[in-house]
Enzyme design. Structure first.
Site, PDB file in Angstrom:
ATOM      1  N   ARG A 135     -17.478 -17.613   1.700  1.00 15.86           N
ATOM      2  CA  ARG A 135     -17.691 -18.838   1.383  1.00 15.86           C
ATOM      3  C   ARG A 135     -15.498 -18.805   1.281  1.00 15.86           C
ATOM      4  O   ARG A 135     -14.700 -19.982   1.872  1.00 15.86           O
ATOM      5  CB  ARG A 135     -17.670 -19.520   0.125  1.00 15.86           C
ATOM      6  CG  ARG A 135     -18.478 -20.519   0.889  1.00 15.86           C
ATOM      7  CD  ARG A 135     -19.138 -21.503  -0.406  1.00 15.86           C
ATOM      8  NE  ARG A 135     -18.753 -20.265  -1.668  1.00 15.86           N
ATOM      9  CZ  ARG A 135     -19.346 -21.015  -2.994  1.00 15.86           C
ATOM     10  NH1 ARG A 135     -19.947 -21.882  -3.132  1.00 15.86           N
ATOM     11  NH2 ARG A 135     -19.619 -19.633  -3.922  1.00 15.86           N
ATOM     12  N   LYS A 162     -30.303  -4.778  -5.146  1.00 15.37           N
ATOM     13  CA  LYS A 162     -31.422  -5.307  -6.207  1.00 15.37           C
ATOM     14  C   LYS A 162     -30.505  -6.386  -6.523  1.00 15.37           C
ATOM     15  O   LYS A 162     -29.128  -6.599  -6.455  1.00 15.37           O
ATOM     16  CB  LYS A 162     -31.638  -3.836  -7.226  1.00 15.37           C
ATOM     17  CG  LYS A 162     -30.322  -3.603  -7.446  1.00 15.37           C
ATOM     18  CD  LYS A 162     -30.717  -2.801  -8.806  1.00 15.37           C
ATOM     19  CE  LYS A 162     -29.268  -2.740  -9.264  1.00 15.37           C
ATOM     20  NZ  LYS A 162     -28.225  -3.439  -9.896  1.00 15.37           N
ATOM     21  N   HIS A 202     -29.168   2.396  -4.334  1.00 15.68           N
ATOM     22  CA  HIS A 202     -28.506   3.375  -4.048  1.00 15.68           C
ATOM     23  C   HIS A 202     -28.531   4.817  -4.919  1.00 15.68           C
ATOM     24  O   HIS A 202     -28.115   5.917  -4.587  1.00 15.68           O
ATOM     25  CB  HIS A 202     -27.482   2.707  -4.447  1.00 15.68           C
ATOM     26  CG  HIS A 202     -26.478   2.986  -5.737  1.00 15.68           C
ATOM     27  ND1 HIS A 202     -26.492   1.859  -6.587  1.00 15.68           N
ATOM     28  CD2 HIS A 202     -25.429   3.623  -6.295  1.00 15.68           C
ATOM     29  CE1 HIS A 202     -25.968   2.046  -7.705  1.00 15.68           C
ATOM     30  NE2 HIS A 202     -25.177   3.317  -7.329  1.00 15.68           N
ATOM     31  N   LYS A 252     -27.944   9.084  -3.934  1.00 10.87           N
ATOM     32  CA  LYS A 252     -27.317  10.270  -4.274  1.00 10.87           C
ATOM     33  C   LYS A 252     -27.912  11.829  -4.584  1.00 10.87           C
ATOM     34  O   LYS A 252     -29.493  11.982  -3.904  1.00 10.87           O
ATOM     35  CB  LYS A 252     -27.038   9.867  -6.221  1.00 10.87           C
ATOM     36  CG  LYS A 252     -26.500   8.383  -6.561  1.00 10.87           C
ATOM     37  CD  LYS A 252     -26.591   8.889  -7.615  1.00 10.87           C
ATOM     38  CE  LYS A 252     -25.671   7.083  -8.205  1.00 10.87           C
ATOM     39  NZ  LYS A 252     -24.929   7.414  -8.216  1.00 10.87           N
ATOM     40  N   GLU A 304     -21.889   4.399 -18.739  1.00  4.55           N
ATOM     41  CA  GLU A 304     -20.384   4.231 -17.924  1.00  4.55           C
ATOM     42  C   GLU A 304     -19.730   4.063 -18.432  1.00  4.55           C
ATOM     43  O   GLU A 304     -19.565   3.786 -20.413  1.00  4.55           O
ATOM     44  CB  GLU A 304     -21.205   3.267 -16.950  1.00  4.55           C
ATOM     45  CG  GLU A 304     -22.621   2.957 -15.811  1.00  4.55           C
ATOM     46  CD  GLU A 304     -22.895   2.064 -15.582  1.00  4.55           C
ATOM     47  OE1 GLU A 304     -22.043   2.047 -13.767  1.00  4.55           O
ATOM     48  OE2 GLU A 304     -23.167   0.774 -15.297  1.00  4.55           O
ATOM     49  N   ASP A 359     -30.355  -4.326 -14.416  1.00  4.57           N
ATOM     50  CA  ASP A 359     -29.367  -3.970 -14.027  1.00  4.57           C
ATOM     51  C   ASP A 359     -29.430  -2.472 -13.681  1.00  4.57           C
ATOM     52  O   ASP A 359     -29.256  -1.726 -12.764  1.00  4.57           O
ATOM     53  CB  ASP A 359     -28.078  -4.549 -14.772  1.00  4.57           C
ATOM     54  CG  ASP A 359     -26.325  -3.360 -13.473  1.00  4.57           C
ATOM     55  OD1 ASP A 359     -26.859  -3.702 -12.544  1.00  4.57           O
ATOM     56  OD2 ASP A 359     -26.402  -3.053 -14.655  1.00  4.57           O
ATOM     57  N   HIS A 406     -33.051   1.924 -11.006  1.00  7.51           N
ATOM     58  CA  HIS A 406     -32.244   3.589 -10.696  1.00  7.51           C
ATOM     59  C   HIS A 406     -33.144   4.206 -12.091  1.00  7.51           C
ATOM     60  O   HIS A 406     -33.123   5.282 -11.591  1.00  7.51           O
ATOM     61  CB  HIS A 406     -30.992   3.470 -11.308  1.00  7.51           C
ATOM     62  CG  HIS A 406     -29.997   2.682 -10.612  1.00  7.51           C
ATOM     63  ND1 HIS A 406     -30.182   1.979  -9.390  1.00  7.51           N
ATOM     64  CD2 HIS A 406     -28.987   1.700 -10.773  1.00  7.51           C
ATOM     65  CE1 HIS A 406     -29.631   1.634  -9.003  1.00  7.51           C
ATOM     66  NE2 HIS A 406     -28.291   1.044  -9.352  1.00  7.51           N
ATOM     67  N   LYS A 417     -23.038   0.323 -20.637  1.00  5.88           N
ATOM     68  CA  LYS A 417     -21.735   0.123 -20.338  1.00  5.88           C
ATOM     69  C   LYS A 417     -20.805   0.477 -21.762  1.00  5.88           C
ATOM     70  O   LYS A 417     -20.867  -0.133 -22.617  1.00  5.88           O
ATOM     71  CB  LYS A 417     -21.665  -1.372 -19.879  1.00  5.88           C
ATOM     72  CG  LYS A 417     -22.834  -1.054 -18.548  1.00  5.88           C
ATOM     73  CD  LYS A 417     -21.996  -2.009 -16.856  1.00  5.88           C
ATOM     74  CE  LYS A 417     -23.001  -2.770 -16.262  1.00  5.88           C
ATOM     75  NZ  LYS A 417     -21.828  -1.812 -15.409  1.00  5.88           N
ATOM     76  N   LYS A 447     -18.582   8.496 -18.279  1.00  2.53           N
ATOM     77  CA  LYS A 447     -19.243   8.632 -17.089  1.00  2.53           C
ATOM     78  C   LYS A 447     -20.341   9.727 -16.760  1.00  2.53           C
ATOM     79  O   LYS A 447     -19.361  10.686 -16.059  1.00  2.53           O
ATOM     80  CB  LYS A 447     -18.259   7.942 -15.790  1.00  2.53           C
ATOM     81  CG  LYS A 447     -19.409   8.150 -14.257  1.00  2.53           C
ATOM     82  CD  LYS A 447     -19.786   6.471 -14.245  1.00  2.53           C
ATOM     83  CE  LYS A 447     -20.921   6.230 -13.093  1.00  2.53           C
ATOM     84  NZ  LYS A 447     -21.734   5.591 -13.031  1.00  2.53           N
TER      85      LYS A 447
HETATM   86  C1  BG6 Z   1     -25.375  -0.415  -9.777  1.00  3.66           C
HETATM   87  C2  BG6 Z   1     -25.370  -1.514 -11.249  1.00  3.66           C
HETATM   88  O1  BG6 Z   1     -26.269  -0.715  -9.053  1.00  3.66           O
HETATM   89  O2  BG6 Z   1     -25.287   1.057 -10.012  1.00  3.66           O
HETATM   90  C3  BG6 Z   1     -24.063  -1.732 -11.883  1.00  3.66           C
HETATM   91  O3  BG6 Z   1     -25.346  -2.547 -11.432  1.00  3.66           O
HETATM   92  C4  BG6 Z   1     -24.008  -0.091 -12.229  1.00  3.66           C
HETATM   93  O4  BG6 Z   1     -24.445  -1.964 -13.080  1.00  3.66           O
HETATM   94  C5  BG6 Z   1     -23.916   0.913 -10.699  1.00  3.66           C
HETATM   95  O5  BG6 Z   1     -22.549   0.016 -12.451  1.00  3.66           O
HETATM   96  C6  BG6 Z   1     -23.781   1.895 -11.900  1.00  3.66           C
HETATM   97  O6  BG6 Z   1     -23.506   2.751 -10.487  1.00  3.66           O
HETATM   98  P1  BG6 Z   1     -23.258   4.160 -10.162  1.00  3.66           P
HETATM   99  O7  BG6 Z   1     -23.438   4.891  -8.915  1.00  3.66           O
HETATM  100  O8  BG6 Z   1     -21.448   4.732 -10.108  1.00  3.66           O
HETATM  101  O9  BG6 Z   1     -24.377   5.512 -10.983  1.00  3.66           O
END
Ligand code: BG6
Length: 479
Positions: A46, A142, A172, A176, A210, A229, A234, A323, A328
């Site tokens: 936009r 998602k 995603h 991996k 994370e 989320d 995941h 989070k 990480k």
């Molecule tokens: C996403 C979430 O699907 O995955 C995010 O919406 C999260 O909140 C992310 O940070 C984590 O992905 P990765 O690949 O960094 O572990």
């Protein structure tokens, strides 16, 4: 390889996901010469930008988000694919400018927007005549819907408009490298295949921690929370790869049917929810933009699950994600039962443990017992630590998740995309968690940022004589 020229259209191209993940992934594909020259990437937003100013706004993301050193020459090639189109996704009239009216083009759309907009975009694409020429697929980010019922409704609508075989539901994590490796480790090794059951496995833990907060995604996160989320997609993907029976082959149908069997039989025993609090300069979740000051949204979840499946009945399974934690790290820990019998009991051997490291370190760690060198009969834990990501070549060769998945979608390969059955079950699971929260009056625990999460999650394991396996366990064993 693609037969027809492809037009890839991203809705939501000025959003976090596009800048953080999609553009760097596309740029990386260009580095590897995997973007076909004829590929057109249309970025819809936009904001009042030109293709030039849009690319400028993306530059720093490409520089910091790419696993390859930034190269001007690659960037110049990459830029040629990109066209920015300013339009409102809710305005039917705006869609006429997207219409290529060419039957010899394949179209792929990426809905990198909130699920409330999926149906509007799909309808407008259809009503504006965009879907009349060529073939049209869609990648859905998602969450697929805002709740269980909406997800089902949406799925019906999108299946009618695009057809199930043209819908790519992205998780995603499936892209991996090490998640793909779980099945190989489990089923290509007699050692693990033979003992992957309740007779040998004492406990399974899955951690996805994370360091980042919610970044600029307050509005989305308020609705989703960590359950939707991270857990619903995941973590359940990881869990189903760890627990599933051997598939007949590597086809998506075989693998996903075994995953579905796992998801049908999981039950929640305990649920801990947390939310990050203010610590030093780091904002509390409630202070983040577009977040309610008294928000009850969870940014941390720990779960104890049990499965009905005979093979794992009674094995405690712990999942945690959060989070603003101090690390990480995504990894799976499988702890084996102690050896029975008195032969070594007095020497207190440690339990064997297998850790599959998903990210950012990729590798496999296996701890077992050996004799400590010397005259006395002593047992000491030793480890085999295969660090896949330590090998420079591998770091460069391992495609990032979005890179792999986009490339697959461009080549119409649906192997790593989720089918509706799976998604439907994960929604049901998320609903049972929300119900569990209400029924058991689960309180939201505030936890300091940069720590290991709420104390209650540690207590949960401690009560069972266990503890969370740290990501850097490697240090503990004798080498
Ligand atoms: C996403 C979430 O699907 O995955 C995010 O919406 C999260 O909140 C992310 O940070 C984590 O992905 P990765 O690949 O960094 O572990």
């Amino acid at each position: 390889m693609m037969n027809k020229p492809l037009v890839f259209t991203i809705f939501g191209s000025t959003g976090d996901l596009t800048y953080r993940k999609l553009l760097p992934a596309l740029y990386q594909l260009e580095t590897r010469h995997l973007l076909p020259e004829s590929l057109k990437i249309r970025c819809i937003g936009r904001k009042n930008l030109t293709s030039q100013t849009y690319l400028e706004s993306a530059l720093s993301w490409l520089q910091k988000g790419s696993r390859f050193p930034f190269e001007q020459e690659v960037y110049d090639r990459f830029s040629k694919h990109i066209t920015y189109i300013e339009m409102s996704i809710t305005e039917l009239n705006d869609y006429s400018q997207l219409n290529e009216k060419n039957k010899d083009i394949d179209h792929l759309y990426y809905f990198a927007v909130a699920p409330e907009f999926f149906e509007i975009i799909a309808n407008h694409l259809k009503d504006s005549g965009n879907l009349e020429y060529g073939s049209h697929g869609v990648i859905l980010e998602k969450p697929f819907g805002v709740d269980e019922n909406h997800a089902r409704y949406l799925n019906e609508r999108l299946s009618i408009i695009f057809g199930e075989d043209k819908i790519y539901r992205i998780d995603h994590y499936l892209g991996k490298e090490m998640i793909q490796n779980i099945l190989t480790i489990r089923f290509a090794n007699r050692l693990f295949e033979g003992i992957w059951n309740k007779d040998y496995i004492q406990e399974i833990q899955i951690t996805a921690s994370e360091t980042i907060g919610i970044e600029n995604r307050g509005a989305y996160y308020e609705q989703a929370g960590a359950i939707q989320d991270m857990v619903q997609n995941h973590l359940l993907q990881l869990l189903s790869y760890v627990l599933m029976d051997k598939p007949h082959d590597f086809s998506p149908r075989s693998i996903q049917s075994k995953q579905v069997d796992v998801l049908k039989g999981i039950k929640t025993k305990h649920l801990i929810l947390g939310q990050y609090d203010k610590t030093g300069d780091l904002l509390a979740y409630r202070e983040e933009a577009k977040v309610d000051h008294s928000s009850q949204t969870e940014t941390y979840v720990a779960l104890e699950l049990e499965v009905e499946d005979e093979r794992f009945k009674g094995v405690p399974i712990f999942l945690r994600t959060g989070k603003r934690l101090n690390q990480k790290a995504t990894y799976i820990s499988v702890i084996f039962k102690p050896v029975e019998g008195a032969l070594f009991e007095h020497l207190a051997p440690q339990q064997e443990m297998l850790i599959i490291k998903i990210a950012p370190d990729e590798g496999v760690y296996f701890r077992f017992n050996a004799k400590k060198p010397g005259l006395a009969q002593q047992v000491t834990p030793v480890m085999m630590d295969f660090c896949q990501s330590c090998i420079y070549e591998n770091r460069i060769n391992t495609p990032e998740a979005y890179e792999r998945l986009l490339n697959d979608a461009f080549n119409k390969d649906k192997t790593l995309f989720t089918n509706w059955n799976m998604v439907d079950l994960t929604w049901s699971f998320a609903s049972t968690l929300n119900q569990f929260r209400k029924d058991h009056n689960v309180k939201l625990e505030l936890y300091p940022s940069d720590g290991s999460g709420p104390k209650q999650a540690d207590d949960l394991l401690e009560e069972k004589g266990s503890s969370w396996i740290p990501a850097d366990i490697t240090d503990e064993a004798y080498t």
